[in-house]
Scaffold this motif. Structure first.
Motif: not given
Length: 97
Positions: A39-44, A50, A46-47
């Protein structure tokens, strides 16, 4: 079976159950940690997407502001012509006095 043997058997059973429960919790914890990493990889990711989208949006907004169409040019020329005529009229009126 004596009372002591029953107590020892129950104790042994409880210890085994606790050990099994510990192993299950340990495995669950490992799975949850793996999920956190993903999930942290996915957040990174997506950031990053963005930021790229924001950069593209700013570029597009700037390009739209700079875009000049023929109708805009004609309208600008008409406004300038009207202003020049107005200034000429003012000059004429001032020079007559």
């Amino acid at each position: 079976m004596t009372d002591e043997e029953k107590t020892i058997a129950i104790f042994t059973t409880r210890v085994r159950q606790m050990m099994l429960h510990y192993e299950k919790c340990k495995n669950d914890n490992a799975c949850l940690r793996e999920t956190i990493v993903k999930l942290n990889e996915k957040i990174a990711q997506l950031e990053r997407e963005k930021k790229l989208a924001e950069r593209n949006y700013r570029s597009l907004k700037t390009a739209k502001m700079l875009e000049v169409s023929d109708t805009d040019m004609e309208a600008a020329k008409a406004k300038l012509s009207k202003l020049i005529r107005s200034v000429n009229k003012c000059i004429t009126l001032l020079s007559e006095k």
